[in-house]
Write an enzyme that holds these catalytic residues in place. Structure first.
Site, short mmCIF file in Angstrom:
data_model
loop_
_atom_site.label_atom_id
_atom_site.label_comp_id
_atom_site.label_asym_id
_atom_site.label_seq_id
_atom_site.Cartn_x
_atom_site.Cartn_y
_atom_site.Cartn_z
N GLY A 77 -6.12 55.60 29.65
CA GLY A 77 -7.08 54.50 29.73
C GLY A 77 -7.68 54.36 31.12
O GLY A 77 -7.02 54.66 32.12
N ASP A 172 3.16 58.03 30.50
CA ASP A 172 3.19 59.21 29.63
C ASP A 172 2.51 60.41 30.29
O ASP A 172 3.03 61.53 30.23
CB ASP A 172 2.49 58.91 28.29
CG ASP A 172 3.33 58.01 27.40
OD1 ASP A 172 4.57 58.13 27.45
OD2 ASP A 172 2.77 57.18 26.67
N ASP A 201 -1.97 48.25 33.01
CA ASP A 201 -0.83 47.56 32.39
C ASP A 201 0.23 47.13 33.40
O ASP A 201 1.05 46.27 33.10
CB ASP A 201 -0.16 48.46 31.35
CG ASP A 201 -1.12 48.83 30.22
OD1 ASP A 201 -2.22 48.26 30.17
OD2 ASP A 201 -0.75 49.68 29.38
N ARG A 248 -0.47 46.76 26.67
CA ARG A 248 0.38 47.53 25.75
C ARG A 248 1.74 46.84 25.61
O ARG A 248 1.76 45.69 25.23
CB ARG A 248 0.52 48.96 26.24
CG ARG A 248 0.72 49.95 25.11
CD ARG A 248 1.09 51.29 25.64
NE ARG A 248 -0.05 51.98 26.21
CZ ARG A 248 -0.93 52.69 25.53
NH1 ARG A 248 -0.82 52.81 24.23
NH2 ARG A 248 -1.92 53.32 26.13
P1 FBP Z 1 -3.08 53.56 29.98
O1 FBP Z 1 -1.63 53.22 29.81
O2 FBP Z 1 -3.41 54.93 29.56
O3 FBP Z 1 -3.54 53.25 31.37
O4 FBP Z 1 -3.92 52.62 29.04
C1 FBP Z 1 -3.82 51.25 29.10
C2 FBP Z 1 -4.53 50.54 27.98
O5 FBP Z 1 -5.67 49.90 28.51
C3 FBP Z 1 -3.62 49.55 27.28
O6 FBP Z 1 -3.60 48.31 27.94
C4 FBP Z 1 -4.22 49.50 25.91
O7 FBP Z 1 -3.27 49.17 24.93
C5 FBP Z 1 -4.70 50.91 25.69
O8 FBP Z 1 -4.97 51.43 26.96
C6 FBP Z 1 -5.92 51.00 24.84
O9 FBP Z 1 -6.21 52.34 24.62
P2 FBP Z 1 -7.63 52.92 24.20
O10 FBP Z 1 -8.44 52.97 25.45
O11 FBP Z 1 -7.30 54.28 23.73
O12 FBP Z 1 -8.21 52.01 23.19
#
Ligand code: FBP
Length: 547
Positions: A77, A172, A201, A248
């Site tokens: 993200g 991850d 997060d 998350r």
């Molecule tokens: P990362 O852990 O990859 O930084 O992503 C964080 C996040 O923004 C979370 O807060 C959220 O649940 C998720 O990404 C949403 O993912 P996507 O961008 O795939 O909709």
């Protein structure tokens, strides 16, 4: 690209660096490390990168380094400041040797395996300094975990002449970076791998990584929005606003925004789990706050809900774990199904009677959302689960029951919001601009010094930037064994909210007061220019943790 006046003014901002990075640098090795848990298993899985020492960068004598070619990947993200990690890395490798080159793999980790890349020149880098977003090279969530991917990536790096890869990602992605570092070292591939701690997060942190970048800016953006909503609520006095916040699993964002804005309710998932609360208990708590305020004629308020709440309610947590395993085991069959109802029937037939009863007791849309595709790491995509709407429905029903018993006298009108994407690409705050630039610059030194399997680390971050401590932390140090896709795997341990730590304790000591009274704080927008106490403040979380 047409630029806003702010963007043009921000281009001129020179991010602050720790004193140790201004000029020639030397690396000082500290204590050897071990993983946070499961030491025997982790040591066995990472024979070449386990137990490395902590590294600290200090001022050193001038040293000549050969030119290096570095490939950079943005993974997962978006988080404010990613462009500054890249510009810090660029400036760092150029300071080391002006013939060094930086390549950006496009669209996330898949750029490495698909050999999609661009050379990042100073013209490109200058366009993106101090801007939000990951659009300089794009991001993606492809996992790097198969030997074929590592070999393909290596062949692509060799063809370009790349000596090192920097992976900018969350827990991850950095887990994958660590596995990649171990593999390349085991075959003497001649390609180093360095990670950088990214995620809004805030859950990639430990004693050596004080915060993940992007958390500061994202929380400031959400807090501005929450403050605006609170001011609206306090003006109109007719709505309860239920606001789900990204993050998350961890509730760090919710907690930080609560500390910044003083809402009437903020649910902390980690506390719900520790107290083994049921969904009904969470609903009852909110309904009681609504009723208490209604008794004073205040039919308005704010409720902050962490995105991952549903996974922390003990009965739902067991259900979700079972759903994850069942879905992983029946992936092909489920993929062929067209309707959500068909999927529900199929899954319910595979669950125990108890879990099936819990699953079917949830509102239909929540059932469907729980069966939506997992992310590439096997996690439920909590951003797609409308917990805020579910809670409004359930609180409404609870209040109706309370009204029938004469325990509630008010009028409940609710609005729902979800803040996540609004903050992930905001122009980085001064803190994130400086922190990210320093992380990227630090990564360049770790590469020049031949290090691999490390995460770039910048500490002492509540002090002015020139006092920050730059260094490297062995990524294996952060690992433990966890179940993923039905199998035990080495992964970086997620940092959830700790109920014994100062930020939660501060919140817990204030929340009853905030529930009863209207003591909202309206933080306003991020300030980039002006007095340092306005422009350079860190998060309340960091302030309280480091106090
Ligand atoms: P990362 O852990 O990859 O930084 O992503 C964080 C996040 O923004 C979370 O807060 C959220 O649940 C998720 O990404 C949403 O993912 P996507 O961008 O795939 O909709």
């Amino acid at each position: 690209m047409t630029k806003s006046a702010l963007q043009i003014a921000r281009e001129a901002y020179q991010p602050k660096l720790p004193e140790s990075l201004k000029g020639s640098v030397k690396i000082v090795e500290g204590e050897k490390t071990q993983s946070v848990a499961d030491q025997t298993e982790i040591a066995a899985k990472f024979p070449n990168t386990y137990g490395l020492p902590i590294l600290t960068l200090e001022k050193g004598d001038k040293k000549a380094y050969p030119a290096i070619k570095v490939g950079v990947i943005l993974s997962g993200g978006q988080a404010p400041g990613g462009h500054n990690v890249i510009s810090g890395l660029f400036d760092g490798i150029k300071a080391i040797n002006s013939d060094s080159k930086l390549y950006g793999f496009l669209g996330g980790p898949s750029g490495l395996t698909d050999n999609e890349y661009v050379e990042l020149t100073s013209d490109t880098i200058n366009e993106y300094r101090n801007t939000g977003g990951f659009d300089i090279i794009g991001s993606g969530r492809t996992k790097l975990e198969e030997k074929e991917q590592y070999d393909q990536g290596l062949a692509n790096c060799k063809a370009i002449g790349i000596n090192a890869i920097v992976i900018i990602g969350g827990d991850d992605s950095n887990t994958n970076a660590c596995v990649l570092a171990e593999y390349y070292k085991s075959i003497n591939a001649g390609v180093q791998v360095i990670g950088c701690p990214k995620t809004i997060d805030g859950d990639l942190k430990n004693e050596m990584i004080e915060t993940s970048f992007g958390f500061d800016t994202a929380c400031k953006v959400y807090s501005e929005l929450i403050g605006n909503i609170q001011r609206d609520a306090n003006s109109a006095k007719k709505y309860w606003h239920f606001i789900k916040l990204m993050g998350r699993s961890a509730s760090h964002i919710g907690l930080e925004c609560a500390l910044q804005t003083q809402p009437n309710v903020c649910i902390i998932s980690e506390e719900v789990e520790q107290k083994q609360q049921t969904l009904d208990e969470v609903v009852t708590y909110i309904a009681n706050v609504v009723a208490a305020r209604a008794a004073k004629g205040e039919n308005f308020g704010t409720v902050l809900i962490p995105e991952g709440l549903i996974e922390f309610i003990p009965s739902l947590k067991v259900l979700i774990a079972e759903l994850n395993d069942t879905m992983a085991a029946n992936e092909a069959a489920i993929e062929k199904m067209d309707s959500d109802e068909e999927k529900v029937e199929f899954i319910v037939a595979k669950l125990s009677a108890e879990l099936a009863a819990i699953f079917t007791s949830l509102p239909k849309n929540i059932q469907y959302q729980l069966l939506a595709d997992r992310d590439p790491h096997g996690n439920v995509q909590v951003s797609k689960i409308e917990t805020e709407k579910m809670l409004i429905e359930m609180v409404d029903a609870k209040l109706k029951a309370m009204k029938a018993q004469g325990k509630y006298v008010g009028k409940f009108g609710a609005q729902n919001h979800f803040f996540g994407y609004e903050g992930r690409c905001a122009a980085p705050s001064n803190f994130d601009a400086d922190y990210c630039y320093s992380l990227g610059y630090t990564a360049s030194v770790l590469i020049a010094e031949g290090k691999t399997g490390y995460m770039s680390s910048v500490r002492n971050t509540t002090k002015p930037a020139d006092q920050w401590i730059a260094g490297g932390v062995p990524t294996t140090m952060m690992m433990n064994m966890e179940k993923r896709h039905g199998h035990m795997k080495p992964v970086i341990q997620k940092a959830l909210v700790k109920l014994n730590d100062a930020p939660f304790k501060k919140f817990a000591s204030m929340r009853d007061e905030w529930a009863k009274t209207t003591s909202y704080v309206y933080p306003g927008p991020i300030q980039y220019f002006g007095p340092t106490e306005v422009c350079d403040q860190t998060t309340k979380t960091l302030e309280l943790e480091q106090a």
